[in-house]
Design an enzyme around this catalytic site. Structure first.
Site, PDB file in Angstrom:
ATOM      1  N   ASP A  30     167.027  42.947  32.707  1.00 43.95           N
ATOM      2  CA  ASP A  30     167.998  42.607  33.755  1.00 43.95           C
ATOM      3  C   ASP A  30     167.522  43.105  35.117  1.00 43.95           C
ATOM      4  O   ASP A  30     167.455  44.308  35.360  1.00 43.95           O
ATOM      5  CB  ASP A  30     169.348  43.228  33.400  1.00 43.95           C
ATOM      6  CG  ASP A  30     170.483  42.759  34.297  1.00 43.95           C
ATOM      7  OD1 ASP A  30     170.207  42.075  35.304  1.00 43.95           O
ATOM      8  OD2 ASP A  30     171.644  43.086  33.996  1.00 43.95           O
ATOM      9  N   ASP A  79     167.975  37.095  40.100  1.00 42.59           N
ATOM     10  CA  ASP A  79     168.609  37.465  38.832  1.00 42.59           C
ATOM     11  C   ASP A  79     168.244  36.411  37.801  1.00 42.59           C
ATOM     12  O   ASP A  79     168.702  35.277  37.898  1.00 42.59           O
ATOM     13  CB  ASP A  79     170.127  37.536  39.007  1.00 42.59           C
ATOM     14  CG  ASP A  79     170.864  37.651  37.682  1.00 42.59           C
ATOM     15  OD1 ASP A  79     170.280  38.210  36.734  1.00 42.59           O
ATOM     16  OD2 ASP A  79     172.009  37.177  37.586  1.00 42.59           O
TER      17      ASP A  79
END
Length: 393
Positions: free
Chosen positions: A46, A270
């Site tokens: 992440d 992201d």
């Protein structure tokens, strides 16, 4: 600001590593190990998380109640089996976020500890976030045991809010402060995924692969953009560690789209599920619907998790659609998402894969899987820069 490639450090014994990534509905998953002896744990990778989060045996403060919170087949880190596990509660108090983007309006609670953390050839002692699970997840086992956070680190951050990569690099366990990514997506000209060694993607740690760069890297300074925590990733207490660039231009083909004038516009990198879909404003999406003669459709399995409606288009006309173009602060270089990369085939229907945030003109968007197609993305943890290049295939 765009500049030449930052200086590259090369400790003698450290080596870079291509972490293999497997695509999942949540995002990309790779393997890490924690403890002594090492416990191999699948970890969600992440770019927007601040540490190494890991499920432990602890449920509501009690390590004996593990399966009151977890399914029997949930992968977890058993801290009692590691001889090198050290509690760090005296250094860093427990922390709870609510809301959060793990469990939304359920508590995300962590204690802090340190242990030996291994990824590929790199092993070092790091501070990690040991989960104290606060509610029942036994009906919903996750396909991973934790979150390998790769968000940028600011000078005010201590080890409890530092990426495990940054901690390891700071201790000399990685040769360079770079993390790189490229995506071998279905539909790529790299049909065999050879540039990803057969995997869905590679997260290169401690360097980057110059042979995959077509032309050269452009480096951009990241920006502090507080609207991320009100429009995009909402945490309390707030989190602001994001690879965010200043978006200076958005257009559909040659048609320039408006950016929010009061806040500016932020591009957040992201590559998890929130990075799926071409990032557009609500107003720009309306323009694209008109340009593509799109028709509203209801989907059981939409191509992204945004709150916007979805639309189908004529598959035979995709090549006539406008590319989506972006420019970032410090350079006039234009980066595109071509039509074939923002149209997804869902059950033989061509669907616009667009994700919007906020209202009206562009405020913030997540630049992940869809934007990353045919591009090479590098993060510099030493100078807090994002490097972008076309991918050589």
């Amino acid at each position: 600001m765009v500049g030449a490639s930052p200086a590259r450090q090369r400790p003698e014994k450290a080596a870079s590593y291509d972490l293999p990534l497997a695509w999942s509905p949540f995002g990309f998953v790779g393997n890490v190990s924690i403890g002594t002896p090492p416990q191999l744990l699948p970890s969600f990778v992440d770019w927007t998380w601040i540490n190494q989060y890991v499920f432990t045996t602890t449920c509501q403060g009690d390590s004996e109640r593990t399966y009151d919170c977890f399914a029997k087949d949930q992968a977890i880190f058993n801290q009692s089996l590691s001889s090198t596990f050290r509690n760090q509660s005296a250094l860093y108090p427990s922390r709870t976020w609510n809301p959060n983007h793990f469990f939304f309006y359920e508590d995300l609670t962590v204690d802090h500890a340190s242990d030996i953390f291994t990824v590929g050839p790199s092993s070092s002692r790091i501070t990690l976030q040991a989960a104290d699970q606060q509610f029942d997840l036994s009906d919903h086992p996750y396909p991973f045991a934790g979150v390998y956070g790769l968000s940028p680190v600011f000078k005010s951050d201590n080890a409890s809010t530092q990426s495990p990569f940054y901690q390891a690099w700071s201790s000399g366990a990685w040769p360079e402060p770079f993390v790189a990514f490229h995506y071998c997506y279905n539909g790529s000209v790299d049909v065999s995924k050879s540039t990803c060694k057969g995997y869905d993607g590679l997260q290169t740690l401690g360097g980057y692969n110059e042979s995959l760069i077509h032309g050269h890297l452009l480096w951009y300074d990241i920006e502090f953009f507080p609207e991320v925590n009100t429009v995009d990733f909402v945490y309390e207490p707030a989190i602001y560690n994001y690879w965010t660039l200043n978006l200076t231009s958005l257009s559909l083909g040659d048609q320039v789209q408006a950016l929010n004038q009061s806040t500016g516009a932020g591009a957040v990198f992201d590559h998890a599920s929130y990075g799926r879909g071409a990032p557009l404003s609500v107003n720009a999406y309306e323009e694209l619907l008109s340009a593509t003669a799109a028709i509203s459709i209801t989907l059981d399995s939409p191509p992204n998790n945004g709150n916007q409606s979805f639309y189908q288009v004529d598959c035979a006309k995709v090549d006539t659609f406008p590319p989506i173009r972006y420019q970032f602060g410090g350079s006039d270089r234009v980066w595109e998402i071509i039509p074939s990369n923002y149209v997804e085939v869902v059950n033989d229907i061509c669907v616009l894969n667009v994700r919007t945030l906020g209202d009206g003109d562009f405020i913030v968007g997540n630049f992940g899987e869809t934007f990353a197609k045919d591009k090479y993305i590098v993060f510099d943890f030493e100078k807090n820069k994002v490097g972008l290049a076309d991918l050589k295939l």
